[in-house]
Scaffold this active site. Structure first.
Site, PDB file in Angstrom:
ATOM      1  N   GLU A 440       0.829  -1.225   0.000  1.00 39.13           N
ATOM      2  CA  GLU A 440       0.000   0.000   0.000  1.00 39.13           C
ATOM      3  C   GLU A 440       0.852   1.260   0.000  1.00 39.13           C
ATOM      4  O   GLU A 440       0.482   2.265   0.600  1.00 39.13           O
ATOM      5  CB  GLU A 440      -0.934   0.026   1.223  1.00 39.13           C
ATOM      6  CG  GLU A 440      -2.079  -0.920   1.158  1.00 39.13           C
ATOM      7  CD  GLU A 440      -2.873  -0.759  -0.120  1.00 39.13           C
ATOM      8  OE1 GLU A 440      -2.934   0.366  -0.642  1.00 39.13           O
ATOM      9  OE2 GLU A 440      -3.392  -1.762  -0.596  1.00 39.13           O
TER      10      GLU A 440
HETATM   11  C1  LIG Z   1       3.508  -9.946   0.859  1.00 38.96           C
HETATM   12  C2  LIG Z   1       3.162  -8.918  -0.155  1.00 38.96           C
HETATM   13  C3  LIG Z   1       1.830  -8.672  -0.454  1.00 38.96           C
HETATM   14  C4  LIG Z   1       1.503  -7.738  -1.435  1.00 38.96           C
HETATM   15  N1  LIG Z   1       0.195  -7.585  -1.805  1.00 38.96           N
HETATM   16  C5  LIG Z   1      -0.088  -6.880  -2.937  1.00 38.96           C
HETATM   17  C6  LIG Z   1      -1.392  -6.893  -3.494  1.00 38.96           C
HETATM   18  O1  LIG Z   1      -2.315  -7.501  -2.946  1.00 38.96           O
HETATM   19  N2  LIG Z   1      -1.591  -6.241  -4.655  1.00 38.96           N
HETATM   20  C7  LIG Z   1      -0.607  -5.556  -5.301  1.00 38.96           C
HETATM   21  O2  LIG Z   1      -0.857  -4.993  -6.353  1.00 38.96           O
HETATM   22  N3  LIG Z   1       0.648  -5.500  -4.781  1.00 38.96           N
HETATM   23  C8  LIG Z   1       0.921  -6.155  -3.625  1.00 38.96           C
HETATM   24  N4  LIG Z   1       2.188  -6.141  -3.099  1.00 38.96           N
HETATM   25  C9  LIG Z   1       3.201  -5.331  -3.753  1.00 38.96           C
HETATM   26  C10 LIG Z   1       3.591  -4.098  -2.930  1.00 38.96           C
HETATM   27  O3  LIG Z   1       2.546  -3.179  -2.917  1.00 38.96           O
HETATM   28  C11 LIG Z   1       4.881  -3.545  -3.549  1.00 38.96           C
HETATM   29  O4  LIG Z   1       5.909  -4.482  -3.262  1.00 38.96           O
HETATM   30  C12 LIG Z   1       5.214  -2.177  -3.030  1.00 38.96           C
HETATM   31  O5  LIG Z   1       4.292  -1.236  -3.505  1.00 38.96           O
HETATM   32  C13 LIG Z   1       6.610  -1.720  -3.438  1.00 38.96           C
HETATM   33  O6  LIG Z   1       6.840  -1.939  -4.796  1.00 38.96           O
HETATM   34  P1  LIG Z   1       8.165  -2.717  -5.244  1.00 38.96           P
HETATM   35  O7  LIG Z   1       8.246  -3.974  -4.451  1.00 38.96           O
HETATM   36  O8  LIG Z   1       8.173  -2.845  -6.710  1.00 38.96           O
HETATM   37  O9  LIG Z   1       9.329  -1.791  -4.765  1.00 38.96           O
HETATM   38  P2  LIG Z   1       9.976  -0.588  -5.608  1.00 38.96           P
HETATM   39  O10 LIG Z   1       8.904   0.251  -6.169  1.00 38.96           O
HETATM   40  O11 LIG Z   1      10.984  -1.163  -6.538  1.00 38.96           O
HETATM   41  O12 LIG Z   1      10.713   0.217  -4.459  1.00 38.96           O
HETATM   42  C14 LIG Z   1      11.969  -0.205  -3.905  1.00 38.96           C
HETATM   43  C15 LIG Z   1      12.436   0.852  -2.895  1.00 38.96           C
HETATM   44  O13 LIG Z   1      12.622   2.099  -3.574  1.00 38.96           O
HETATM   45  C16 LIG Z   1      11.882   3.125  -2.938  1.00 38.96           C
HETATM   46  N5  LIG Z   1      11.411   4.071  -3.945  1.00 38.96           N
HETATM   47  C17 LIG Z   1      10.843   3.826  -5.138  1.00 38.96           C
HETATM   48  N6  LIG Z   1      10.540   4.960  -5.757  1.00 38.96           N
HETATM   49  C18 LIG Z   1      10.902   5.968  -4.942  1.00 38.96           C
HETATM   50  C19 LIG Z   1      10.853   7.386  -5.013  1.00 38.96           C
HETATM   51  N7  LIG Z   1      10.326   8.019  -6.047  1.00 38.96           N
HETATM   52  N8  LIG Z   1      11.318   8.094  -3.966  1.00 38.96           N
HETATM   53  C20 LIG Z   1      11.825   7.483  -2.880  1.00 38.96           C
HETATM   54  N9  LIG Z   1      11.911   6.146  -2.761  1.00 38.96           N
HETATM   55  C21 LIG Z   1      11.459   5.402  -3.777  1.00 38.96           C
HETATM   56  C22 LIG Z   1      10.750   2.416  -2.228  1.00 38.96           C
HETATM   57  O14 LIG Z   1      10.257   3.182  -1.135  1.00 38.96           O
HETATM   58  C23 LIG Z   1      11.428   1.135  -1.789  1.00 38.96           C
HETATM   59  O15 LIG Z   1      12.104   1.352  -0.577  1.00 38.96           O
HETATM   60  C24 LIG Z   1       2.528  -7.013  -2.089  1.00 38.96           C
HETATM   61  C25 LIG Z   1       3.868  -7.229  -1.739  1.00 38.96           C
HETATM   62  C26 LIG Z   1       4.191  -8.177  -0.813  1.00 38.96           C
HETATM   63  C27 LIG Z   1       5.646  -8.431  -0.515  1.00 38.96           C
END
Ligand SMILES: Cc1cc2nc3c(=O)[nH]c(=O)nc-3n(C[C@H](O)[C@H](O)[C@H](O)COP(=O)(O)OP(=O)(O)OC[C@H]3O[C@@H](n4cnc5c(N)ncnc54)[C@H](O)[C@@H]3O)c2cc1C
Length: 598
Positions: A440
């Site tokens: 989220e």
């Molecule tokens: C157990 C689990 C359940 C989940 N459930 C769902 C679900 O039901 N539906 C769904 O759609 N998704 C779901 N997710 C996905 C989750 O919402 C994402 O993992 C999350 O939004 C982060 O995206 P990412 O993993 O691609 O990280 P990234 O977007 O790659 O981010 C990596 C890091 O970079 C930082 N970052 C990225 N951009 C910026 C910026 N502009 N400025 C500063 N920092 C930045 C982030 O804060 C983070 O620390 C789930 C994930 C897990 C692990």
């Protein structure tokens, strides 16, 4: 495994005594939500979570979900508990009467969300996602879509998901690749793969309704070209009957750090039939309905984790004998004193207690603002509630989950080495809770939403409605000497909040990286100050109750003592965050990207 006891007394204190839910419900026409009804629902939810949901928490962690040929099986006891949840009418509580709901207020439902999450984070997520799917269809779906999908989701015999993330994009959803092509019958054909989909496949419900973002060919690149679709696992007729399998499948489930009993799925759409919700290319706008509701739910997970961990740690600290108190023997008949006599153990316990109780108040307040949005007819009142929600939702989501995680770490620490051992359940709480800081919108993304989009984006205007409320509270209590210790710090930290906002705004005009460099510290400062306001409100109620000679003296005295702990030992952390904000971006950005190697 600590035995979970729902904090019923404290929930009622917050709802009934601090936020006068009775007047609130009467004012907004929720006649059914009488005090008796509120008591009955909280009491029943306490029983259900203590007796049915909590007992399957540890086994859920140990067994996890299993995937075989696309089918997911939940751990022992989950199917039965979910059926009892449906039979008990729990999913229907705050849903629209037109679709089979009970029409009770959102804030009442929110008050019990915490109980489910404390008892069993993984279990609570299954129905939690259905609420978001329902909110989205109700706000943006057509009449036919509502008839097709809402009654079964309300009943709980179908569940929902939120399908945003793809392997190459989580935060930056504008990069998504899932495609939706218009079919001859007006529906869409979806192709692509989503990852990390919570409750994406399982054996608890008869159908799973995926809310999916995808791009229609020819749409603009980036976030302006995203549309939103309903994609059922089993096709659904206009009369809401199941009509054969849709081309949606679960490719695998993740093996992960925590919430093992909640299936985190790879979901493949291979020309799956979907229905557009809302307008073409307005998907992210519609999705915000889902995400805002979900963010409050996740914020409550932080409170839930702090509470569950506190309960385990408190019982252990009263029982475990180690060393003698520095100020003299407290347990002369035993070989040592219980560890609760040691100041450092109290520091940890009171940190947990003050975050759980303060966070509970913040969530209850926000949930009442959601009620205002749903039920008020007064535009100015709705606008006021919406501004406060816009300001405080990212704070609640990120601050309470970060603090919730910290509290679970204190829980492990209070147990010493035993906290690291699975049997006690304290390390499970810590593992389960970490996800709340990630999904989220990560803490970093919530912080950018708060500082860049909302505060600087509104030129500080968004701070004003909540600021006025806090100022009014401070003015009302300015002559109350007993409130001095709470009011004065709020005034000082509040004035510094304003100055800090102006300073970051000025620096950002010269260097936009200053916003990103300040954002998480700014959010944490805002969180500590916000919680101070709710602690002051609770202290005021407790003082008045004591002055009026009400029963339950120990409860109200404990409230004031915990408020004092919060102001003396937790709120000062905000000054450290302010110093970090002031020091700015230079030390972070001084390294060239290549200089990071060691
Ligand atoms: C157990 C689990 C359940 C989940 N459930 C769902 C679900 O039901 N539906 C769904 O759609 N998704 C779901 N997710 C996905 C989750 O919402 C994402 O993992 C999350 O939004 C982060 O995206 P990412 O993993 O691609 O990280 P990234 O977007 O790659 O981010 C990596 C890091 O970079 C930082 N970052 C990225 N951009 C910026 C910026 N502009 N400025 C500063 N920092 C930045 C982030 O804060 C983070 O620390 C789930 C994930 C897990 C692990």
């Amino acid at each position: 495994m600590p035995e979970y006891k729902a904090p019923v007394r404290d929930i009622k204190f917050v709802m009934q005594e601090v936020f006068d839910c009775d007047s609130h419900y009467q004012k907004f026409g929720y006649e059914d939500a009488s005090l008796d009804m509120v008591d009955a629902i909280i009491g029943e939810a306490a029983k259900f979570t203590e007796q049915v949901v909590a007992p399957i928490n540890q086994i859920g962690d140990e067994q996890g979900c299993t995937w075989t040929d696309g089918e997911v099986t939940t751990p022992d006891g989950f199917k039965d508990a979910y059926q009892q949840y449906v039979d008990g009418g729990w999913p229907t509580l705050a849903q629209n009467i037109e679709f089979g709901g009970q029409g009770l207020p959102h804030s009442l439902n929110m008050s019990i969300t915490e109980l489910f999450s404390s008892a069993n984070h993984s279990f609570a997520m299954y129905p939690g996602l259905s609420h978001g799917a329902l909110a989205t269809i109700e706000a943006h779906g057509s009449d036919l879509q509502k008839q097709m999908f809402m009654p079964k989701l309300v009943e709980g015999s179908w569940t929902g998901t939120m399908c945003l993330t793809e392997s190459h994009c989580g935060t930056d959803l504008g990069m998504l690749r899932t495609k939706a092509e218009l079919s001859d019958d007006g529906s869409y054909s979806l192709s692509g793969t989503k990852i990390f989909i919570s409750a994406g496949e399982h054996d608890l419900s008869d159908n799973i309704i995926h809310i999916v973002i995808a791009r229609i060919p020819g749409s603009p690149e980036g976030s302006r070209g995203i549309s939103l679709f309903i994609v059922p696992k089993f096709n659904v007729t206009d009369a809401a009957e199941l009509d054969g399998r849709n081309a949606v499948s679960c490719g695998s489930i993740e093996h992960k750090m925590g919430i093992n009993a909640n299936a985190t799925c790879v979901i493949n759409f291979d020309g799956a039939k979907g229905y557009l919700i809302g307008e073409v290319n307005r998907g992210l706008h519609c999705m915000f309905t889902f995400m805002n509701a979900a963010r409050l739910g996740v914020a409550a997970e932080g409170v839930a984790a702090a509470e569950a961990s506190f309960q385990g740690a408190l019982a252990y600290a009263q029982d475990r004998l180690q060393m003698r108190s520095l100020s003299g023997v407290k347990n002369p008949n035993g070989p040592a004193d219980p560890i609760i006599v040691h100041p450092d153990v109290r520091r940890m316990l009171l940190t947990q207690k003050s975050i759980a109780e303060g966070g509970r108040a913040l969530i209850a307040y926000l949930a009442q603002l959601v009620d205002v949005g749903h039920a008020s007819k007064d535009e100015a009142e709705i606008a006021d509630a919406e501004s406060k929600l816009a300001l405080l939702t990212p704070i609640a989501k990120a601050f309470l989950t970060e603090l919730g995680l910290e509290c679970t770490s204190h829980g492990v620490q209070v147990f010493g080495g035993h906290g690291f051992i699975k049997e006690w359940g304290m390390e499970q709480l810590m593992r389960d809770t970490k996800i709340s800081c990630l999904y989220e919108g990560t803490t970093g993304i919530q912080a950018l939403d708060l500082l860049a989009r909302k505060i600087l984006g509104s030129k500080g205007e968004l701070l004003k409605p909540f600021g006025r409320e806090v100022t009014a509270f401070c003015t009302e209590n300015a002559d109350d000497k007993a409130m001095d210790e709470f009011i004065k710090p709020i005034i000082t930290f509040g004035a510094d909040w304003q100055k800090m906002t102006e300073m970051v705004g000025m620096k950002a005009m010269e260097n936009p990286d200053e916003i990103g460099a300040a954002s998480v510290d700014y959010l944490m400062y805002s969180g500590y100050l916000t919680l101070a306001y709710f602690w002051a409100k609770m202290a005021k109620v407790a003082q008045d109750k004591l002055a009026n000679g009400e029963d339950d003296v120990a409860f109200y005295q404990a409230k004031i003592k915990t408020a004092r702990f919060y102001f003396q030992r937790i709120l000062p952390r905000a000054s450290g965050h302010a110093a970090c904000v002031e020091n700015g971006a230079n030390s972070m950005m001084a390294h060239n990207i290549d200089d990071f190697s060691f």
